[in-house]
Write a protein that holds these residues in place. Structure first.
Motif, PDB file in Angstrom:
ATOM      1  N   THR A   9       0.836  -1.196   0.000  1.00 48.33           N
ATOM      2  CA  THR A   9       0.000   0.000   0.000  1.00 48.33           C
ATOM      3  C   THR A   9       0.872   1.247   0.000  1.00 48.33           C
ATOM      4  O   THR A   9       1.844   1.330   0.748  1.00 48.33           O
ATOM      5  CB  THR A   9      -0.915   0.022   1.250  1.00 48.33           C
ATOM      6  OG1 THR A   9      -1.772  -1.127   1.214  1.00 48.33           O
ATOM      7  CG2 THR A   9      -1.756   1.285   1.293  1.00 48.33           C
ATOM      8  N   ALA A  10       0.503   2.198  -0.843  1.00 47.49           N
ATOM      9  CA  ALA A  10       1.192   3.491  -0.887  1.00 47.49           C
ATOM     10  C   ALA A  10       0.313   4.536  -0.219  1.00 47.49           C
ATOM     11  O   ALA A  10      -0.882   4.636  -0.502  1.00 47.49           O
ATOM     12  CB  ALA A  10       1.485   3.889  -2.324  1.00 47.49           C
ATOM     13  N   VAL A  11       0.904   5.315   0.676  1.00 51.50           N
ATOM     14  CA  VAL A  11       0.207   6.420   1.328  1.00 51.50           C
ATOM     15  C   VAL A  11       0.626   7.713   0.637  1.00 51.50           C
ATOM     16  O   VAL A  11       1.821   7.977   0.477  1.00 51.50           O
ATOM     17  CB  VAL A  11       0.550   6.503   2.825  1.00 51.50           C
ATOM     18  CG1 VAL A  11      -0.181   7.681   3.480  1.00 51.50           C
ATOM     19  CG2 VAL A  11       0.193   5.201   3.527  1.00 51.50           C
ATOM     20  N   VAL A  12      -0.346   8.504   0.236  1.00 49.75           N
ATOM     21  CA  VAL A  12      -0.060   9.784  -0.413  1.00 49.75           C
ATOM     22  C   VAL A  12      -0.802  10.878   0.340  1.00 49.75           C
ATOM     23  O   VAL A  12      -2.039  10.846   0.445  1.00 49.75           O
ATOM     24  CB  VAL A  12      -0.504   9.789  -1.890  1.00 49.75           C
ATOM     25  CG1 VAL A  12      -0.116  11.116  -2.549  1.00 49.75           C
ATOM     26  CG2 VAL A  12       0.106   8.614  -2.653  1.00 49.75           C
ATOM     27  N   THR A  13      -0.080  11.849   0.869  1.00 46.46           N
ATOM     28  CA  THR A  13      -0.724  12.981   1.527  1.00 46.46           C
ATOM     29  C   THR A  13      -0.906  14.118   0.523  1.00 46.46           C
ATOM     30  O   THR A  13      -0.206  14.205  -0.475  1.00 46.46           O
ATOM     31  CB  THR A  13       0.082  13.473   2.740  1.00 46.46           C
ATOM     32  OG1 THR A  13       1.309  14.082   2.300  1.00 46.46           O
ATOM     33  CG2 THR A  13       0.401  12.327   3.689  1.00 46.46           C
ATOM     34  N   GLY A  14      -1.872  14.972   0.808  1.00 50.58           N
ATOM     35  CA  GLY A  14      -2.189  16.032  -0.144  1.00 50.58           C
ATOM     36  C   GLY A  14      -2.666  15.458  -1.462  1.00 50.58           C
ATOM     37  O   GLY A  14      -2.339  15.952  -2.536  1.00 50.58           O
ATOM     38  N   ALA A  24      -0.841   9.501  -6.866  1.00 59.17           N
ATOM     39  CA  ALA A  24      -1.821   8.449  -6.611  1.00 59.17           C
ATOM     40  C   ALA A  24      -2.167   7.712  -7.897  1.00 59.17           C
ATOM     41  O   ALA A  24      -2.238   6.475  -7.918  1.00 59.17           O
ATOM     42  CB  ALA A  24      -3.075   9.055  -5.984  1.00 59.17           C
ATOM     43  N   GLU A  25      -2.362   8.450  -8.963  1.00 57.11           N
ATOM     44  CA  GLU A  25      -2.709   7.827 -10.241  1.00 57.11           C
ATOM     45  C   GLU A  25      -1.577   6.962 -10.760  1.00 57.11           C
ATOM     46  O   GLU A  25      -1.798   5.822 -11.212  1.00 57.11           O
ATOM     47  CB  GLU A  25      -3.063   8.911 -11.263  1.00 57.11           C
ATOM     48  CG  GLU A  25      -3.785   8.405 -12.501  1.00 57.11           C
ATOM     49  CD  GLU A  25      -2.833   7.832 -13.540  1.00 57.11           C
ATOM     50  OE1 GLU A  25      -3.274   7.001 -14.351  1.00 57.11           O
ATOM     51  OE2 GLU A  25      -1.643   8.222 -13.556  1.00 57.11           O
ATOM     52  N   ARG A  26      -0.357   7.464 -10.688  1.00 59.45           N
ATOM     53  CA  ARG A  26       0.796   6.704 -11.191  1.00 59.45           C
ATOM     54  C   ARG A  26       0.999   5.418 -10.390  1.00 59.45           C
ATOM     55  O   ARG A  26       1.317   4.360 -10.953  1.00 59.45           O
ATOM     56  CB  ARG A  26       2.059   7.565 -11.128  1.00 59.45           C
ATOM     57  CG  ARG A  26       2.052   8.804 -12.026  1.00 59.45           C
ATOM     58  CD  ARG A  26       1.989   8.431 -13.482  1.00 59.45           C
ATOM     59  NE  ARG A  26       2.262   9.574 -14.348  1.00 59.45           N
ATOM     60  CZ  ARG A  26       1.322  10.305 -14.957  1.00 59.45           C
ATOM     61  NH1 ARG A  26       0.043  10.002 -14.800  1.00 59.45           N
ATOM     62  NH2 ARG A  26       1.665  11.336 -15.736  1.00 59.45           N
ATOM     63  N   ASP A  33      -2.093  -0.705  -3.878  1.00 57.54           N
ATOM     64  CA  ASP A  33      -3.255  -0.222  -3.146  1.00 57.54           C
ATOM     65  C   ASP A  33      -2.882   1.142  -2.561  1.00 57.54           C
ATOM     66  O   ASP A  33      -1.692   1.469  -2.422  1.00 57.54           O
ATOM     67  CB  ASP A  33      -3.635  -1.185  -2.026  1.00 57.54           C
ATOM     68  CG  ASP A  33      -4.226  -2.486  -2.562  1.00 57.54           C
ATOM     69  OD1 ASP A  33      -4.803  -2.476  -3.667  1.00 57.54           O
ATOM     70  OD2 ASP A  33      -4.093  -3.522  -1.873  1.00 57.54           O
ATOM     71  N   LEU A  34      -3.898   1.918  -2.206  1.00 56.80           N
ATOM     72  CA  LEU A  34      -3.629   3.298  -1.801  1.00 56.80           C
ATOM     73  C   LEU A  34      -4.342   3.682  -0.509  1.00 56.80           C
ATOM     74  O   LEU A  34      -5.460   3.223  -0.242  1.00 56.80           O
ATOM     75  CB  LEU A  34      -4.076   4.269  -2.890  1.00 56.80           C
ATOM     76  CG  LEU A  34      -3.368   4.195  -4.244  1.00 56.80           C
ATOM     77  CD1 LEU A  34      -4.125   5.048  -5.257  1.00 56.80           C
ATOM     78  CD2 LEU A  34      -1.923   4.662  -4.132  1.00 56.80           C
ATOM     79  N   LYS A  35      -3.673   4.537   0.255  1.00 55.10           N
ATOM     80  CA  LYS A  35      -4.321   5.300   1.313  1.00 55.10           C
ATOM     81  C   LYS A  35      -4.099   6.767   0.962  1.00 55.10           C
ATOM     82  O   LYS A  35      -2.957   7.229   0.891  1.00 55.10           O
ATOM     83  CB  LYS A  35      -3.733   4.974   2.688  1.00 55.10           C
ATOM     84  CG  LYS A  35      -4.205   3.653   3.248  1.00 55.10           C
ATOM     85  CD  LYS A  35      -3.866   3.481   4.718  1.00 55.10           C
ATOM     86  CE  LYS A  35      -4.525   2.206   5.260  1.00 55.10           C
ATOM     87  NZ  LYS A  35      -4.257   2.030   6.706  1.00 55.10           N
ATOM     88  N   LEU A  36      -5.194   7.476   0.736  1.00 53.19           N
ATOM     89  CA  LEU A  36      -5.126   8.860   0.298  1.00 53.19           C
ATOM     90  C   LEU A  36      -5.526   9.781   1.442  1.00 53.19           C
ATOM     91  O   LEU A  36      -6.577   9.596   2.058  1.00 53.19           O
ATOM     92  CB  LEU A  36      -6.052   9.079  -0.897  1.00 53.19           C
ATOM     93  CG  LEU A  36      -5.835   8.149  -2.097  1.00 53.19           C
ATOM     94  CD1 LEU A  36      -6.817   8.483  -3.207  1.00 53.19           C
ATOM     95  CD2 LEU A  36      -4.391   8.239  -2.600  1.00 53.19           C
ATOM     96  N   VAL A  59      -8.594   1.375  -2.544  1.00 52.78           N
ATOM     97  CA  VAL A  59      -8.276   2.744  -2.148  1.00 52.78           C
ATOM     98  C   VAL A  59      -9.022   3.084  -0.858  1.00 52.78           C
ATOM     99  O   VAL A  59     -10.244   2.944  -0.785  1.00 52.78           O
ATOM    100  CB  VAL A  59      -8.647   3.760  -3.238  1.00 52.78           C
ATOM    101  CG1 VAL A  59      -8.252   5.172  -2.805  1.00 52.78           C
ATOM    102  CG2 VAL A  59      -7.979   3.400  -4.560  1.00 52.78           C
ATOM    103  N   THR A  60      -8.278   3.507   0.144  1.00 49.70           N
ATOM    104  CA  THR A  60      -8.850   3.941   1.414  1.00 49.70           C
ATOM    105  C   THR A  60      -8.621   5.436   1.575  1.00 49.70           C
ATOM    106  O   THR A  60      -7.501   5.921   1.382  1.00 49.70           O
ATOM    107  CB  THR A  60      -8.194   3.203   2.592  1.00 49.70           C
ATOM    108  OG1 THR A  60      -8.353   1.793   2.411  1.00 49.70           O
ATOM    109  CG2 THR A  60      -8.817   3.627   3.917  1.00 49.70           C
ATOM    110  N   ASN A  61      -9.674   6.158   1.909  1.00 48.88           N
ATOM    111  CA  ASN A  61      -9.548   7.600   2.108  1.00 48.88           C
ATOM    112  C   ASN A  61      -9.414   7.930   3.592  1.00 48.88           C
ATOM    113  O   ASN A  61     -10.195   7.435   4.409  1.00 48.88           O
ATOM    114  CB  ASN A  61     -10.772   8.326   1.544  1.00 48.88           C
ATOM    115  CG  ASN A  61     -10.830   8.267   0.030  1.00 48.88           C
ATOM    116  OD1 ASN A  61      -9.805   8.182  -0.635  1.00 48.88           O
ATOM    117  ND2 ASN A  61     -12.043   8.325  -0.511  1.00 48.88           N
ATOM    118  N   LEU A  62      -8.438   8.745   3.902  1.00 47.84           N
ATOM    119  CA  LEU A  62      -8.257   9.260   5.255  1.00 47.84           C
ATOM    120  C   LEU A  62      -8.462  10.769   5.188  1.00 47.84           C
ATOM    121  O   LEU A  62      -7.548  11.513   4.836  1.00 47.84           O
ATOM    122  CB  LEU A  62      -6.863   8.926   5.788  1.00 47.84           C
ATOM    123  CG  LEU A  62      -6.517   7.443   5.903  1.00 47.84           C
ATOM    124  CD1 LEU A  62      -5.058   7.269   6.348  1.00 47.84           C
ATOM    125  CD2 LEU A  62      -7.446   6.734   6.873  1.00 47.84           C
TER     126      LEU A  62
END
Length: 266
Positions: A9-14, A24-26, A33-36, A59-62
């Motif tokens: 899982t990759a976490v991306v802030t902002g 996030a798209e790349r 998988d993503l945590k945004l 994709v999980t939204n925080l």
């Protein structure tokens, strides 16, 4: 609990706009998988739906304001306890571009809270797990203004100066491991931060503005090449090498224990 996604899982802030949205798209395209993390829930929901539909990733939204201590603590705890996280991109940032004497204390503190405190605490949240597993990638988004100050950027440049030096220190801490820590120093990029900061993109040299897509792709190419510091818009690698060499020489030259001769009185 471990998932079946081998990339993790990759976490991306902002992540609701700008560089974060493109990161996030790349990464979704690569299969992560993503945590945004971002403040604007509606934009995160829209982005999550797009990425899930297009790439089939989870994709999980925080939803969080990383300048608010309670929100920051909640996000830090969440990612600290998630052993699936293999990448953290500390991209969230804010700016107010004006002389410090004309900038409210609240605005100055907001830059410090988001650009420094949240980046540091989220890095602290994932690094112990990375070290325990001897794998993981941390990308901190700095700025060319981390090494240069304008009359309107004293506080912002100060926060990005912290990102530069903090990230260099982390690189030294994980040297010899399989953990990657990358510093990315963009210049003018077509993101909302300029409008937020009070300087519209229309007021800048249009030839100097890089698209968010080009900036992210350059950052990821630099990561793949093993760069510790990536300057997406600097064409002359010799400038980067000379700066690094001068930085090390200046530090080495300071280790004498005696005042320089120019300070000695006759």
């Amino acid at each position: 609990m471990k998932t079946n996604n081998k990339l993790g899982t990759a976490v991306v802030t902002g992540a609701s706009s700008g560089l974060g949205k493109v990161f996030a798209e790349r990464l979704a395209k690569k299969g992560y998988d993503l945590k945004l993390v971002a403040r604007r829930e509606e934009k995160l929901v829209e982005l999550a739906e797009q990425l899930t539909s297009k790439y089939g990733v989870t994709v999980t939204n925080l939803v969080a304001d990383l300048g608010a201590p309670a929100d920051l603590e909640r996000v830090a705890t969440n990612i600290q306890n998630d052993e699936n996280i293999t990448i953290l991109i500390n991209n969230a940032g804010t700016s107010t571009l004006a002389p410090s004497t004309q900038t409210s204390v609240a605005k100055q503190k907001e830059m410090i809270d988001v650009n420094i405190t949240s980046l540091m605490l989220l890095s602290n949240a994932v690094l112990p797990g990375f070290i325990a597993r001897n794998e993981g990638t941390l990308i901190n988004i700095g700025s060319v203004l981390g090494a240069f100050t304008l009359p309107i950027s004293s506080v912002y440049s100060g926060t990005k100066g912290f990102v530069v030096q903090y990230t260099r220190g982390l690189q030294e801490e994980v040297k010899g491991t399989n953990i990657k820590v990358q510093l990315v120093n963009p210049s003018i990029t077509a993101t909302e931060i300029w409008e937020v900061g009070g300087v519209p993109l229309s007021a800048l040299d249009q030839a100097a503005i890089m698209t968010t897509e080009d900036c992210v792709d350059a950052a990821l190419a630099g990561l793949a090449a093993g760069e510790l510091a990536t300057f997406p818009s600097v064409h002359n690698q010799e400038l980067i090498d000379a700066y690094e060499d001068a930085r090390i020489k200046l530090f080495t030259g300071s280790q004498t224990g005696k005042p320089a001769e120019r300070y000695l009185q006759n």
